[in-house]
Design an enzyme around this catalytic site. Structure first.
Site, PDB file in Angstrom:
ATOM      1  CG  HIS A 137      18.792 -32.825  50.424  1.00 57.18           C
ATOM      2  ND1 HIS A 137      19.347 -33.643  51.383  1.00 57.18           N
ATOM      3  CD2 HIS A 137      19.808 -32.071  49.941  1.00 57.18           C
ATOM      4  CE1 HIS A 137      20.641 -33.385  51.480  1.00 57.18           C
ATOM      5  NE2 HIS A 137      20.949 -32.431  50.622  1.00 57.18           N
ATOM      6  CE  LYS A 191      31.820 -34.219  49.547  1.00 57.70           C
ATOM      7  NZ  LYS A 191      30.476 -33.686  49.364  1.00 57.70           N
ATOM      8  NE  ARG A 205      22.578 -25.628  52.515  1.00 55.34           N
ATOM      9  CZ  ARG A 205      23.412 -26.640  52.700  1.00 55.34           C
ATOM     10  NH1 ARG A 205      23.277 -27.406  53.738  1.00 55.34           N
ATOM     11  NH2 ARG A 205      24.394 -26.866  51.851  1.00 55.34           N
ATOM     12  CB  SER A 231      23.866 -34.302  54.834  1.00 57.40           C
ATOM     13  OG  SER A 231      22.871 -34.265  53.854  1.00 57.40           O
TER      14      SER A 231
END
Ligand code: ADP
Length: 158
Positions: A17, A41, A90, A127
């Site tokens: 990040h 979440k 990614r 993460s």
């Protein structure tokens, strides 16, 4: 003035990040890093902890601000007078979700999404991988800043 918003969960912020933020900050006059307060979440770190981690990591960047949002990202972006959403990419696996979100946000918010490719060394980094390794007692040095490493150790000690 070109303002961009970089939204995410940042649970926790990783060096991947931070790489996107540092590079993104050079492309825009102002970059607002926006922590999502997503009620759906259940995060490991509270909103306050995630904001604090980002602020500690980004104090050297004068055109970067840390904020948070709930609800629609496009509403937040409009309130910040941002014309661009910044996202990192990614692997191919990021593509489908990001493609859908960018299309929806363009339709409902009339806002462009700009993608930056991950730095090679962070292509595998997420993460959730950091949390999984840390929860099993593994070392995540090199994946996250030192102060985040310490917070992870504290969290999983309990
Ligand atoms: P979200 O829950 O919105 O995906 P994340 O905090 O997981 O939030 O990610 C925020 C943004 O950062 C996303 O665009 C994601 O693709 C990007 N990102 C996450 N990890 C990396 C990395 N290692 N390299 C580049 N971009 C990344």
């Amino acid at each position: 003035m070109k303002i961009a918003v970089y939204p995410g969960s940042f649970d926790p912020v990783t060096n991947g990040h931070l790489d996107i933020i540092e590079r993104g900050a050079q492309l825009f006059d102002k970059l607002v890093v926006a922590v999502a307060k997503n009620p759906g979440k259940e995060p490991l770190f509270t909103l306050e902890e995630r904001i604090l981690m980002l602020e500690k990591s980004l104090s050297h960047l004068s055109n970067v601000e840390v904020s948070y949002f709930r609800g629609l990202l496009v509403d937040f972006a409009r309130a910040e007078q941002a014309s661009v959403i910044l996202r990192g990419l990614r692997a191919m696996s990021d593509f489908e979700y990001e493609f859908q979100m960018a299309s929806v946000n363009r339709k409902i918010g009339d806002i462009e999404t700009v993608f930056m490719m991950t730095a090679n060394e962070y292509a595998y980094l997420s993460s959730s991988a950091v949390k999984e390794v840390a929860s099993l007692g593994g070392c995540v040095k090199g994946f996250v800043p030192r102060h985040v490493l310490e917070m992870l150790i504290k969290k999983y000690k309990r």
